[in-house]
Design a protein around this motif. Structure first.
Motif, short mmCIF file in Angstrom:
data_model
loop_
_atom_site.label_atom_id
_atom_site.label_comp_id
_atom_site.label_asym_id
_atom_site.label_seq_id
_atom_site.Cartn_x
_atom_site.Cartn_y
_atom_site.Cartn_z
N VAL A 77 0.93 6.93 2.67
CA VAL A 77 -0.08 6.85 3.72
C VAL A 77 0.56 6.68 5.09
N TYR B 51 0.86 -1.17 0.00
CA TYR B 51 0.00 0.00 0.00
C TYR B 51 0.90 1.21 0.00
N CYS C 276 -6.32 2.23 0.65
CA CYS C 276 -5.16 3.13 0.60
C CYS C 276 -4.78 3.46 -0.84
#
Length: 144
Positions: A37, A33, A121
């Protein structure tokens, strides 16, 4: 000059019972991901006040999402319903400030939903990339 992929700064506010566990699972499953993030763990998304949702934008985030338990699965019963209302309210404030409300979102992931969390995400990062930087980024040459 916008040809190089803009790397958005994203804050994910995750409840520790479900979404943070899902994030852990995503890592354990070696699911990719986006590195953009950053995850902030909270006891419950319902405890995150509206101001806490807006502050990250002021501090340079391009996007913020809350990820709570599935709607009737909240550890604190109605926390995620409260969070959903606050996100809607904060989106209204962003709009008044001339900021795209899509930069803020609420998602629901159970602790077993590692793949879905990773997908959340990725999707959210793609959405923010599409919107572009919240504030014009200083040119690379000027940045020390």
């Amino acid at each position: 000059a916008m040809s190089q992929e803009f790397e958005p700064r994203i804050l994910a506010i995750c409840c520790q019972w479900c979404s943070y566990a899902a994030a852990d699972l995503a890592v354990a499953m070696r699911l990719e991901y986006p590195s953009a993030v950053r995850i902030l763990r909270v006891p419950c998304t319902g405890r995150v006040d509206g101001l806490r949702l807006l502050k990250p934008f002021e501090e340079g985030a391009d996007g913020v999402f809350l990820s709570g338990c599935l709607l009737d699965d909240c550890h604190y019963r109605t926390g995620n319903y409260k969070a959903t209302k606050r996100v809607a309210y904060a989106k209204g404030i962003l709009q008044q400030l001339g900021i795209e409300p899509e930069r803020l979102e609420m998602f629901y992931n159970s602790s077993a939903m590692g793949p879905q969390f990773a997908q959340t995400c990725r999707d959210f990062t793609a959405r923010i990339q599409e919107l572009g930087p919240l504030f014009d980024q200083p040119s690379q040459s000027a940045a020390a």
